[in-house]
Write a protein that holds these residues in place. Structure first.
Motif, PDB file in Angstrom:
ATOM      1  N   ARG A  98      58.869  62.718  22.155  1.00 47.42           N
ATOM      2  CA  ARG A  98      60.327  62.716  22.138  1.00 47.42           C
ATOM      3  C   ARG A  98      60.824  64.137  21.911  1.00 47.42           C
ATOM      4  O   ARG A  98      60.332  64.851  21.035  1.00 47.42           O
ATOM      5  CB  ARG A  98      60.857  61.822  21.012  1.00 47.42           C
ATOM      6  N   ALA A  99      61.812  64.535  22.671  1.00 53.93           N
ATOM      7  CA  ALA A  99      62.367  65.883  22.527  1.00 53.93           C
ATOM      8  C   ALA A  99      63.002  66.042  21.154  1.00 53.93           C
ATOM      9  O   ALA A  99      63.786  65.205  20.711  1.00 53.93           O
ATOM     10  CB  ALA A  99      63.401  66.126  23.626  1.00 53.93           C
ATOM     11  N   GLY A 100      62.657  67.126  20.448  1.00 55.04           N
ATOM     12  CA  GLY A 100      63.241  67.429  19.155  1.00 55.04           C
ATOM     13  C   GLY A 100      62.701  66.616  18.004  1.00 55.04           C
ATOM     14  O   GLY A 100      63.254  66.661  16.899  1.00 55.04           O
ATOM     15  N   ILE A 101      61.596  65.869  18.212  1.00 52.69           N
ATOM     16  CA  ILE A 101      61.088  64.990  17.166  1.00 52.69           C
ATOM     17  C   ILE A 101      60.651  65.770  15.935  1.00 52.69           C
ATOM     18  O   ILE A 101      60.750  65.290  14.806  1.00 52.69           O
ATOM     19  CB  ILE A 101      59.913  64.138  17.714  1.00 52.69           C
ATOM     20  N   GLU A 102      60.188  67.025  16.137  1.00 52.53           N
ATOM     21  CA  GLU A 102      59.698  67.803  15.000  1.00 52.53           C
ATOM     22  C   GLU A 102      60.816  68.227  14.053  1.00 52.53           C
ATOM     23  O   GLU A 102      60.567  68.602  12.912  1.00 52.53           O
ATOM     24  CB  GLU A 102      58.933  69.047  15.490  1.00 52.53           C
ATOM     25  N   ARG A 103      62.078  68.154  14.513  1.00 53.20           N
ATOM     26  CA  ARG A 103      63.204  68.526  13.658  1.00 53.20           C
ATOM     27  C   ARG A 103      63.991  67.314  13.166  1.00 53.20           C
ATOM     28  O   ARG A 103      64.915  67.452  12.377  1.00 53.20           O
ATOM     29  CB  ARG A 103      64.153  69.463  14.432  1.00 53.20           C
ATOM     30  N   ALA A 104      63.633  66.149  13.648  1.00 53.82           N
ATOM     31  CA  ALA A 104      64.375  64.932  13.301  1.00 53.82           C
ATOM     32  C   ALA A 104      64.018  64.457  11.897  1.00 53.82           C
ATOM     33  O   ALA A 104      62.885  64.605  11.435  1.00 53.82           O
ATOM     34  CB  ALA A 104      64.079  63.827  14.311  1.00 53.82           C
ATOM     35  N   VAL A 105      65.001  63.892  11.203  1.00 49.67           N
ATOM     36  CA  VAL A 105      64.803  63.342   9.865  1.00 49.67           C
ATOM     37  C   VAL A 105      64.709  61.825   9.976  1.00 49.67           C
ATOM     38  O   VAL A 105      65.526  61.183  10.625  1.00 49.67           O
ATOM     39  CB  VAL A 105      65.968  63.731   8.931  1.00 49.67           C
ATOM     40  N   GLY A 106      63.711  61.257   9.316  1.00 48.54           N
ATOM     41  CA  GLY A 106      63.556  59.813   9.360  1.00 48.54           C
ATOM     42  C   GLY A 106      62.099  59.416   9.300  1.00 48.54           C
ATOM     43  O   GLY A 106      61.207  60.248   9.478  1.00 48.54           O
ATOM     44  N   LEU A 107      61.855  58.135   9.043  1.00 55.24           N
ATOM     45  CA  LEU A 107      60.486  57.650   8.866  1.00 55.24           C
ATOM     46  C   LEU A 107      59.748  57.503  10.197  1.00 55.24           C
ATOM     47  O   LEU A 107      58.565  57.800  10.302  1.00 55.24           O
ATOM     48  CB  LEU A 107      60.523  56.315   8.133  1.00 55.24           C
ATOM     49  N   TYR A 108      60.442  57.032  11.217  1.00 51.26           N
ATOM     50  CA  TYR A 108      59.879  56.898  12.563  1.00 51.26           C
ATOM     51  C   TYR A 108      58.552  56.143  12.572  1.00 51.26           C
ATOM     52  O   TYR A 108      57.529  56.639  13.054  1.00 51.26           O
ATOM     53  CB  TYR A 108      59.689  58.281  13.211  1.00 51.26           C
ATOM     54  N   ILE A 109      58.540  54.947  12.034  1.00 49.90           N
ATOM     55  CA  ILE A 109      57.354  54.109  12.135  1.00 49.90           C
ATOM     56  C   ILE A 109      57.693  52.883  12.965  1.00 49.90           C
ATOM     57  O   ILE A 109      58.855  52.499  13.098  1.00 49.90           O
ATOM     58  CB  ILE A 109      56.823  53.678  10.753  1.00 49.90           C
ATOM     59  N   GLY A 110      56.676  52.292  13.533  1.00 46.43           N
ATOM     60  CA  GLY A 110      56.853  51.080  14.313  1.00 46.43           C
ATOM     61  C   GLY A 110      55.618  50.214  14.184  1.00 46.43           C
ATOM     62  O   GLY A 110      54.530  50.709  13.871  1.00 46.43           O
ATOM     63  N   THR A 111      55.768  48.926  14.417  1.00 40.48           N
ATOM     64  CA  THR A 111      54.643  48.000  14.326  1.00 40.48           C
ATOM     65  C   THR A 111      54.360  47.421  15.701  1.00 40.48           C
ATOM     66  O   THR A 111      55.259  46.910  16.363  1.00 40.48           O
ATOM     67  CB  THR A 111      54.951  46.861  13.336  1.00 40.48           C
ATOM     68  N   MET A 112      53.105  47.542  16.126  1.00 44.56           N
ATOM     69  CA  MET A 112      52.703  47.074  17.446  1.00 44.56           C
ATOM     70  C   MET A 112      51.481  46.174  17.321  1.00 44.56           C
ATOM     71  O   MET A 112      50.698  46.302  16.376  1.00 44.56           O
ATOM     72  CB  MET A 112      52.379  48.260  18.355  1.00 44.56           C
ATOM     73  N   PRO A 113      51.285  45.259  18.284  1.00 43.62           N
ATOM     74  CA  PRO A 113      50.132  44.356  18.208  1.00 43.62           C
ATOM     75  C   PRO A 113      48.841  45.047  18.623  1.00 43.62           C
ATOM     76  O   PRO A 113      48.811  45.848  19.559  1.00 43.62           O
ATOM     77  CB  PRO A 113      50.503  43.244  19.198  1.00 43.62           C
ATOM     78  N   LEU A 114      47.773  44.750  17.917  1.00 44.80           N
ATOM     79  CA  LEU A 114      46.429  45.213  18.271  1.00 44.80           C
ATOM     80  C   LEU A 114      45.541  43.985  18.355  1.00 44.80           C
ATOM     81  O   LEU A 114      45.426  43.224  17.394  1.00 44.80           O
ATOM     82  CB  LEU A 114      45.896  46.196  17.221  1.00 44.80           C
ATOM     83  N   ARG A 115      44.902  43.823  19.501  1.00 43.82           N
ATOM     84  CA  ARG A 115      44.119  42.613  19.761  1.00 43.82           C
ATOM     85  C   ARG A 115      42.653  42.974  19.954  1.00 43.82           C
ATOM     86  O   ARG A 115      42.336  44.005  20.547  1.00 43.82           O
ATOM     87  CB  ARG A 115      44.663  41.926  21.016  1.00 43.82           C
ATOM     88  N   ALA A 116      41.776  42.132  19.457  1.00 45.90           N
ATOM     89  CA  ALA A 116      40.342  42.376  19.605  1.00 45.90           C
ATOM     90  C   ALA A 116      39.622  41.063  19.884  1.00 45.90           C
ATOM     91  O   ALA A 116      40.014  40.006  19.377  1.00 45.90           O
ATOM     92  CB  ALA A 116      39.773  43.028  18.357  1.00 45.90           C
ATOM     93  N   HIS A 117      38.570  41.145  20.680  1.00 45.42           N
ATOM     94  CA  HIS A 117      37.711  40.001  20.964  1.00 45.42           C
ATOM     95  C   HIS A 117      36.457  40.124  20.102  1.00 45.42           C
ATOM     96  O   HIS A 117      35.842  41.193  20.043  1.00 45.42           O
ATOM     97  CB  HIS A 117      37.327  39.956  22.441  1.00 45.42           C
ATOM     98  N   ILE A 118      36.089  39.061  19.434  1.00 48.27           N
ATOM     99  CA  ILE A 118      34.912  39.064  18.567  1.00 48.27           C
ATOM    100  C   ILE A 118      33.819  38.250  19.255  1.00 48.27           C
ATOM    101  O   ILE A 118      33.884  37.020  19.317  1.00 48.27           O
ATOM    102  CB  ILE A 118      35.256  38.474  17.196  1.00 48.27           C
ATOM    103  N   GLU A 119      32.832  38.961  19.789  1.00 42.22           N
ATOM    104  CA  GLU A 119      31.738  38.313  20.502  1.00 42.22           C
ATOM    105  C   GLU A 119      30.487  38.312  19.640  1.00 42.22           C
ATOM    106  O   GLU A 119      30.073  39.362  19.153  1.00 42.22           O
ATOM    107  CB  GLU A 119      31.465  39.050  21.821  1.00 42.22           C
ATOM    108  N   PRO A 120      29.853  37.161  19.441  1.00 40.78           N
ATOM    109  CA  PRO A 120      28.606  37.110  18.655  1.00 40.78           C
ATOM    110  C   PRO A 120      27.542  38.027  19.265  1.00 40.78           C
ATOM    111  O   PRO A 120      27.387  38.092  20.488  1.00 40.78           O
ATOM    112  CB  PRO A 120      28.178  35.636  18.762  1.00 40.78           C
ATOM    113  N   GLY A 121      26.841  38.753  18.425  1.00 36.70           N
ATOM    114  CA  GLY A 121      25.779  39.632  18.896  1.00 36.70           C
ATOM    115  C   GLY A 121      26.219  41.049  19.186  1.00 36.70           C
ATOM    116  O   GLY A 121      25.389  41.931  19.419  1.00 36.70           O
ATOM    117  N   THR A 122      27.533  41.314  19.189  1.00 38.01           N
ATOM    118  CA  THR A 122      28.027  42.662  19.438  1.00 38.01           C
ATOM    119  C   THR A 122      27.712  43.559  18.247  1.00 38.01           C
ATOM    120  O   THR A 122      27.895  43.164  17.094  1.00 38.01           O
ATOM    121  CB  THR A 122      29.544  42.653  19.679  1.00 38.01           C
ATOM    122  N   LYS A 123      27.236  44.776  18.512  1.00 34.44           N
ATOM    123  CA  LYS A 123      26.945  45.726  17.445  1.00 34.44           C
ATOM    124  C   LYS A 123      28.247  46.166  16.778  1.00 34.44           C
ATOM    125  O   LYS A 123      29.224  46.487  17.458  1.00 34.44           O
ATOM    126  CB  LYS A 123      26.210  46.944  18.004  1.00 34.44           C
TER     127      LYS A 123
END
Length: 239
Positions: A98-123
């Motif tokens: 984002r343009a000017g983000i280094e000078r912006a004031v604020g927390l700037y956090i967001g929550t996004m989904p992270l999905r994973a497949h759990i397969e038996p035998g995977t290292k």
């Protein structure tokens, strides 16, 4: 296109029962837990465990945050019996182009989904490395926001459990960019509307784990039991 592929076939979170140290029937009849808006359970890991986890992460080219969030997903998969697990991960939005983000004031956090497949035998290491690659790939796609993703895949609730790695600057870090600035103490008060939210907070004493939870969906005893399971996993990995 990225999010359609990542969330393909996703379903609403299952209301599975968390393990419990004791039967909920044994709770006092006038227990006020259900009247609280948010419950909280906190535990401190010894510095030796934290240092062991950091060694494991460095050895395999992983970040501490990704090791913890991956193990959290693995634990959820084991307890729920699911082979596909989706959690919400709170991210630093300042990395977005984002343009000017280094000078912006604020927390700037967001929550996004992270999905994973759990397969038996995977290292384990290979599985965590794959999650880290997926997590990094999401950086350029996190501008859409949760509402857009829900509409995209036609699911109203993508996840009901959250992971947060709270790497706030400590006093020695603050002195790097502001020599005259001292942080004497840090505390916070928050709540969650998710079933539970696990925060991992690194500190000089080791690693603090804090779970905020919805008392109407899980009890203090269940959350404490989940934390015990998680600590066992972390101890094994750090040894």
């Amino acid at each position: 296109q990225y999010w359609r592929k990542h969330l393909e076939g996703i379903e609403e979170p299952l209301d599975w029962e968390l393990p419990d140290k004791q039967s909920t029937a044994a709770q006092p009849e006038h227990d006020t837990g259900a009247q609280r808006s948010t419950g909280e359970c906190v535990t401190q890991l010894p510095s030796a465990v934290s240092e062991g986890l950091e060694r494991f992460a460095r050895k395999h080219g992983l970040t501490m945050a990704n090791v913890l969030q991956s193990l959290f997903m693995l634990l959820i998969g084991r307890l729920s019996g699911r082979t596909q697990v989706t959690i919400g991960v709170t991210r630093n939005g300042r990395n977005a182009p984002r343009a000017g983000i280094e000078r912006a004031v604020g927390l700037y956090i967001g929550t996004m989904p992270l999905r994973a497949h759990i397969e038996p035998g995977t290292k384990l290491v290979a599985w965590i490395q794959e999650i880290q690659r997926e997590f990094a790939l999401q950086e350029e796609h996190q501008h859409l926001g949760m509402q857009a993703l829900q509409q995209l895949v036609g699911v109203s609730e993508l996840f009901d459990m959250l992971f947060v790695f709270e790497n706030y600057p400590t006093d020695n870090k603050a002195s790097e960019f502001a020599p005259d600035l001292r942080i004497e103490s840090l505390s916070g008060k928050d709540a969650t509307h998710y079933r539970l939210a696990l925060s991992a907070i690194p500190n000089p004493a080791g690693l603090t784990l804090r779970v905020m939870h919805d008392p109407s969906r899980c009890s203090d005893q269940q959350v404490a039991c989940l934390l015990d399971h998680f600590k066992v996993m972390l101890n094994e990995l750090a040894s």
